[in-house]
Design a protein around this motif. Structure first.
Motif, PDB file in Angstrom:
ATOM      1  N   PRO A 187     -15.005 -15.140  26.220  1.00  0.00           N
ATOM      2  CA  PRO A 187     -15.002 -15.526  27.635  1.00  0.00           C
ATOM      3  C   PRO A 187     -14.528 -16.516  28.137  1.00  0.00           C
ATOM      4  O   PRO A 187     -14.470 -17.804  27.471  1.00  0.00           O
ATOM      5  N   ARG A 188     -14.117 -16.753  29.428  1.00  0.00           N
ATOM      6  CA  ARG A 188     -13.639 -17.971  29.911  1.00  0.00           C
ATOM      7  C   ARG A 188     -14.573 -19.064  29.977  1.00  0.00           C
ATOM      8  O   ARG A 188     -14.337 -20.113  29.481  1.00  0.00           O
ATOM      9  N   SER A 189     -15.845 -18.744  30.217  1.00  0.00           N
ATOM     10  CA  SER A 189     -16.975 -19.600  30.313  1.00  0.00           C
ATOM     11  C   SER A 189     -17.092 -20.256  28.921  1.00  0.00           C
ATOM     12  O   SER A 189     -17.387 -21.512  28.790  1.00  0.00           O
ATOM     13  N   ALA A 190     -16.803 -19.564  27.892  1.00  0.00           N
ATOM     14  CA  ALA A 190     -17.002 -20.134  26.256  1.00  0.00           C
ATOM     15  C   ALA A 190     -15.851 -21.134  26.177  1.00  0.00           C
ATOM     16  O   ALA A 190     -16.060 -22.343  25.576  1.00  0.00           O
ATOM     17  N   LEU A 237     -25.196 -29.071  22.382  1.00  0.00           N
ATOM     18  CA  LEU A 237     -25.550 -27.927  23.561  1.00  0.00           C
ATOM     19  C   LEU A 237     -24.433 -27.224  23.977  1.00  0.00           C
ATOM     20  O   LEU A 237     -24.322 -26.082  24.406  1.00  0.00           O
ATOM     21  N   LEU A 238     -23.350 -27.849  24.531  1.00  0.00           N
ATOM     22  CA  LEU A 238     -22.208 -27.055  24.691  1.00  0.00           C
ATOM     23  C   LEU A 238     -21.679 -26.026  23.760  1.00  0.00           C
ATOM     24  O   LEU A 238     -21.303 -24.942  23.979  1.00  0.00           O
ATOM     25  N   ARG A 272     -23.196 -18.525  22.176  1.00  0.00           N
ATOM     26  CA  ARG A 272     -23.859 -17.744  22.662  1.00  0.00           C
ATOM     27  C   ARG A 272     -23.321 -16.654  23.428  1.00  0.00           C
ATOM     28  O   ARG A 272     -23.580 -15.361  23.794  1.00  0.00           O
ATOM     29  N   ARG A 273     -22.115 -16.946  24.006  1.00  0.00           N
ATOM     30  CA  ARG A 273     -21.218 -16.187  24.813  1.00  0.00           C
ATOM     31  C   ARG A 273     -19.924 -15.389  23.965  1.00  0.00           C
ATOM     32  O   ARG A 273     -19.613 -14.303  24.638  1.00  0.00           O
ATOM     33  N   VAL A 274     -19.764 -15.405  22.822  1.00  0.00           N
ATOM     34  CA  VAL A 274     -18.845 -15.030  22.051  1.00  0.00           C
ATOM     35  C   VAL A 274     -19.630 -13.938  21.339  1.00  0.00           C
ATOM     36  O   VAL A 274     -20.412 -14.228  20.736  1.00  0.00           O
ATOM     37  N   PRO A 275     -19.043 -12.671  21.137  1.00  0.00           N
ATOM     38  CA  PRO A 275     -19.550 -11.758  20.145  1.00  0.00           C
ATOM     39  C   PRO A 275     -20.119 -12.324  18.811  1.00  0.00           C
ATOM     40  O   PRO A 275     -19.100 -12.996  18.204  1.00  0.00           O
ATOM     41  N   ARG A 276     -20.898 -12.022  18.348  1.00  0.00           N
ATOM     42  CA  ARG A 276     -21.641 -12.876  16.893  1.00  0.00           C
ATOM     43  C   ARG A 276     -20.687 -12.494  15.881  1.00  0.00           C
ATOM     44  O   ARG A 276     -20.266 -13.396  15.102  1.00  0.00           O
ATOM     45  N   LEU A 303     -27.477 -21.240  16.582  1.00  0.00           N
ATOM     46  CA  LEU A 303     -27.366 -20.369  17.565  1.00  0.00           C
ATOM     47  C   LEU A 303     -28.745 -19.339  17.805  1.00  0.00           C
ATOM     48  O   LEU A 303     -29.051 -18.998  18.978  1.00  0.00           O
ATOM     49  N   GLY A 304     -29.588 -19.438  16.728  1.00  0.00           N
ATOM     50  CA  GLY A 304     -30.865 -18.634  16.706  1.00  0.00           C
ATOM     51  C   GLY A 304     -30.650 -17.200  16.747  1.00  0.00           C
ATOM     52  O   GLY A 304     -29.595 -16.733  16.261  1.00  0.00           O
ATOM     53  N   SER A 305     -31.507 -16.645  16.632  1.00  0.00           N
ATOM     54  CA  SER A 305     -31.628 -14.972  16.637  1.00  0.00           C
ATOM     55  C   SER A 305     -30.512 -14.321  17.787  1.00  0.00           C
ATOM     56  O   SER A 305     -30.717 -14.523  18.868  1.00  0.00           O
TER      57      SER A 305
END
Length: 133
Positions: free
Chosen positions: A59-62, A98-99, A105-109, A127-129
């Motif tokens: 996504p663009r936000s990532a 943080l960035l 977290r917005r990109v598919p795992r 990333l965490g779970s």
């Protein structure tokens, strides 16, 4: 005078290049574990960002978050001055982590793990779970 300045600049660049090469050589000789993962983390982030830059599922936000992380590191303006021992680069490290976490977290795992060039254990810790929709 200009000749001496050019020679000094050339020597400085050569020493910088040799030190970078030595760091790469020494990092490759580290035993498996957290220290090796940390040494490989930044180059892995750069490689992953380059791979994800034009990926259609990112996504663009990532992409914007990754760009802000790069600008943050390059920018000469810091919350904490770089010359302060230990804590100087701390604002850069915290902001970038943080960035990158926000972006990752917005990109598919599966897309992110496919683009990650090294052992994914440190990335998965960052990333965490996985979130369930």
């Amino acid at each position: 005078m200009l000749d001496k300045l050019l020679v000094a600049a050339g020597i400085a660049v050569a020493l910088w290049g040799v030190s970078c090469l030595l760091m790469v050589v020494f990092a490759r000789r580290l035993p498996d574990g957290l220290l090796r993962q940390v040494a490989e983390f930044l180059p892995s982030c750069v490689t992953t960002a380059r791979a994800l830059r034009k990926h259609p599922e990112v996504p663009r936000s990532a992409k914007v978050a990754m760009l802000v992380a790069i600008v943050w590191v390059i920018s000469p303006i810091d919350l904490l001055p770089e010359f302060l021992p230990v804590i100087g680069p701390l604002d850069d490290v915290v902001a970038v982590v943080l960035l990158l976490r926000f972006a990752a977290r917005r990109v598919p795992r599966d897309v992110l793990l496919d683009a990650w060039p090294t052992d994914p254990r440190l990335l998965e810790k960052l990333l965490g779970s996985p979130r369930t929709p």
